[in-house]
Design an enzyme around this catalytic site. Structure first.
Site, PDB file in Angstrom:
ATOM      1  N   GLU A 212       0.626  -1.034   0.261  1.00 56.46           N
ATOM      2  CA  GLU A 212      -0.105   0.022  -0.097  1.00 56.46           C
ATOM      3  C   GLU A 212       0.997   1.223   0.075  1.00 56.46           C
ATOM      4  OE1 GLU A 212      -1.694  -2.887   1.346  1.00 56.46           O
ATOM      5  OE2 GLU A 212      -2.704  -2.298  -0.429  1.00 56.46           O
ATOM      6  N   ASN A 293      -0.897  -7.363  -3.772  1.00 57.95           N
ATOM      7  CA  ASN A 293      -1.742  -6.464  -4.877  1.00 57.95           C
ATOM      8  C   ASN A 293      -0.387  -5.915  -5.095  1.00 57.95           C
ATOM      9  OD1 ASN A 293      -2.302  -5.060  -1.707  1.00 57.95           O
ATOM     10  ND2 ASN A 293      -1.458  -3.654  -3.101  1.00 57.95           N
ATOM     11  N   ASP A 338      -6.801  -4.536  -4.782  1.00 60.10           N
ATOM     12  CA  ASP A 338      -5.706  -4.883  -4.116  1.00 60.10           C
ATOM     13  C   ASP A 338      -6.500  -6.521  -3.992  1.00 60.10           C
ATOM     14  OD1 ASP A 338      -4.472  -4.579  -1.354  1.00 60.10           O
ATOM     15  OD2 ASP A 338      -5.955  -3.674  -0.128  1.00 60.10           O
TER      16      ASP A 338
HETATM   17 CA    CA Z   1      -2.834  -4.829  -0.215  1.00 66.51          CA
END
Ligand code: CA
Length: 707
Positions: A212, A293, A338
């Site tokens: 992230e 992701n 994600d």
């Molecule tokens: Ca993630």
């Protein structure tokens, strides 16, 4: 270890030897010296044959297949109503708890928030030792989902833990003292570790997280005895300017690079972190890693809007001895949502169309339940287990999802189900070979994805390169459940609704039961064939983690850790029940006829604390903007302090000292001076003041009780 227990451990050893395991065990006299006896004497033979030792839970998923099925059958559908608390143990933090404990020969090893490890007498709950790796609290800011830890591994007298600040530490199982420690990540980048290490063939393997924020994913195998690196496999290509990695992944990187475009991902690392699931397969001498992701999330920014971006959102099979690539299956090519494939992988042999197949099962965030032939990596079947709006099926010939028009938010906002929260996240699932069913905690939370035209990479902060809007009023409601899924027929058999937006991890047992916790602190036993709720124990903190079962002296125990945490609990407040302070995490252990009582804890929240001063509406509005950009991901939920109740809210100077000055860095609240100005910080105080005034009025209506 008490002498009686030691004798039982010795009996257990004989049992294992009879079961065919090759064991060399030193039998020590049952006296006080036993307390200093080597512990966690787990080796390849014992792990290979873990199902023949149902009294122990020696690896994260219960056995190498990660089925999370207990062959103990003392607790049954008929007597589970007599299950009671045998003992409980209070940990030392109210931060999130996600760990699956291990039990080996009467000793429980469990990791907790801040990567601390405890060894407890599994019969009594008495503490044997605790180990605090003293995680650098300033790293908490580069974790999406609280300073959680999902578990330890044990091997030949050592306990292994991955720490939030990127170390892999081997601890002496007898003394709790560290034996070796290696830094597995580059702390100039926002890497974290929350997942459990796994061990096989004298190697211990660990992944990491941080996609992230902006990192490049990999797994590393180390020599279990010395900590010397054996091999490393990167999941995505690096910046070509840096040259080859000299890693096991090098031969595959030319192929992977062809699926990436542009260079935007060089700065953000590309992502692909292996933050949870790693499975060793002794039948095929193969290792599977679940890859996460992309970084940033949005492929339009990350890769010029094209390419599959290998190996994001994939399962990759490796040679466990060398780390060499064997095969991969990509569930979500070119992921922008994600949709990690980092979720639990469970191995089994299933009879499909009359033929026994060695399969790998996974229910990743994207909402499809996948059954792969794990010899080849070929998709056998895939079916959605929840409402899915981004694809209308998976093509069995190509293995690729059929994307719908609704999947593409380049042209405008799109409501995506499931969302980044996942239809199934890290919460463990369980496969019962008795029923042939998978017990799967599922959730539904719609998110509207849209482009972020003003995106610029910011070091150590969320770098999504896309924005989010609240779903429309007619969007599907937030919900959670525990479902029983038939992986052969690919269909739901039963479903139990769980409160709020997530359901806890599951354990199935030979007693015909499924145990699972939920967001309201309930821990329940359900009938494995019909989902009938047969027993429930309730306590104040949510139960998210995977339960286990073990036995000592002929008594079956069921254990689970309690304590809310994770991304949702940090950023979203519970609804539908009174607000209360989150107690410290605790271990809960049950047995038939157990009569132990939980200690009383004070769960009263501090009152809403609005300052007397008046703030200009423009300042309040500006503060709301900063709050939702910078603060809500940790202070929007029920784990970290509710800023409306902050003692510093009425004190401009104290507020500034915390937010800008970093006065609470030791708690994980670092200075935000790198990202916001003192004026921004004061605007957030103005916004929280307005919110605190509203909360105070609401509390007054409720009779002064926080609600
Ligand atoms: Ca993630």
């Amino acid at each position: 270890m008490q002498s009686g227990q030691f004798r039982r451990a010795a009996v257990a050893a004989v049992f294992v030897a009879l079961a065919g395991a090759v064991l060399v065990r030193v039998v020590l006299p049952a006296n006080s010296e036993a307390a200093k006896a080597p512990r966690a004497r787990v080796d390849q033979a014992r792990l290979d044959n873990a199902p023949s030792e149902p009294q122990n839970w020696m690896t994260y998923g219960g056995d190498y297949a990660e089925q999370r099925f207990s062959r103990l059958a003392q607790v049954t559908k008929d007597n589970v109503s007599k299950l009671g608390l045998a003992w409980s143990f209070e940990f030392d933090s109210n931060r999130g708890q996600e760990a699956t404990p291990l039990v080996v020969d009467g000793v429980m090893y469990v990791s907790t928030a801040w990567s601390r490890v405890f060894a407890l007498d599994a019969r009594t709950g008495q503490e044997l030792w605790r180990f605090d790796p003293k995680v650098d609290a300033s790293r908490a800011i580069v974790g999406c989902c609280d300073v959680v830890n999902r578990g330890v591994a044990v091997w030949k007298g050592k306990v292994y833990v991955g720490t939030f600040d990127g170390r892999l530490i081997a601890i002496d199982a007898a003394t709790g003292k560290p034996v070796w420690s290696v830094q597995t990540t580059d702390n100039s980048k926002p890497y974290t570790i929350t997942g459990a290490p796994r061990v096989f063939k004298d190697k211990v393997i660990i992944g990491n997280g941080g996609a992230e924020y902006g990192v490049r994913g990999y797994v590393t195998a180390y020599d279990a005895a010395s900590g010397k690196q054996a091999w490393r496999f990167y999941t995505v290509p690096g910046d070509p300017a840096n040259g080859p990695d000299h890693a096991a992944s090098d031969p595959m990187m030319a192929t992977a690079s062809k699926t990436w475009f542009g260079s935007a991902w060089h700065q953000s690392g590309g992502g692909g972190t292996v933050w949870d699931s790693i499975v060793y397969d002794p039948e095929l001498n193969q290792l599977y890693i679940g890859v996460g992701n992309g970084s940033p999330w949005n492929r339009k920014v990350r890769s010029e809007g094209k390419g599959d971006n290998l190996f994001l959102a994939s399962i990759v099979a490796l040679d466990p001895d060398t780390g060499a690539y064997r095969w991969h299956y990509q569930a979500t090519p070119g992921d922008s949502y994600d949709f990690t494939s980092a979720q639990q992988m469970t191995l089994a042999t299933l009879k499909i169309a009359g033929v026994p197949r060695k399969v790998l099962m996974q229910a990743p965030k994207n909402g499809f339940f996948y059954v792969l032939d794990r010899t080849t990596g070929k998709l056998i079947s895939a079916k959605n287990f929840t409402q899915v709006t981004w694809a209308d099926g998976v093509d069995l010939a190509t293995g690729r999802p059929n994307f719908t028009q609704n999947a593409f938010f380049d042209e405008g906002p799109k409501m995506i189900l499931p969302s980044s929260f996942g239809a199934h996240n890290w919460h463990p699932m369980s496969f019962s070979p008795q029923t042939g069913l998978v017990y799967l905690p599922v959730m539904q939370r719609a998110v509207v994805y849209t482009q972020d035209p003003s995106f610029k990479f910011v070091k150590d902060r969320y770098n999504f390169a896309q924005s989010f809007l609240p779903p429309a009023a007619n969007a599907p409601k937030v919900s959670a459940g525990l479902i029983a899924w038939d992986p052969v027929a690919q269909k739901e058999v039963w479903r139990v609704r769980q409160p709020e937006s997530w359901a806890g991890g599951a354990l199935s047992t030979a007693g015909g039961l499924v145990f699972a916790g939920n967001a309201h602190g309930e821990f329940s036993a359900f009938g494995d064939r019909d989902g009938a709720r047969l027993w429930t124990f309730k306590q104040p903190s949510a139960i998210m983690a995977g339960p286990i079962s073990y036995s000592i002296g002929g008594v079956q125990y069921v254990a689970v850790i309690a304590g809310a945490g994770g991304g949702q609990s940090l950023m979203i407040r519970d609804v539908g029940r009174p607000q209360q302070a989150q107690p410290f995490g605790r271990m809960l252990v049950f047995k038939l006829g157990g009569t132990a009582k939980l200690p009383n804890v004070n769960l009263t929240l501090p009152p809403a604390n609005p300052p007397e001063e008046a703030f200009a509406p423009a300042q309040v509005a500006a503060g709301a903007g900063v709050f939702y950009q910078q603060c809500v991901f940790c202070h929007g939920g029920s784990v970290l302090p509710d800023l409306r109740r902050s003692g510093a809210l009425a004190d401009r100077r104290a507020w500034n000292q915390i937010v800008i000055g970093g006065a609470l860095t030791a708690n994980g609240m670092v200075s935000f001076a790198k990202w916001i100005t003192p004026e921004d910080a004061e605007a957030v105080r103005a916004y929280m003041a307005a919110e605190a005034r509203k909360l105070k009025a609401e509390d007054a209506v409720r009779g002064g009780e926080p609600g």
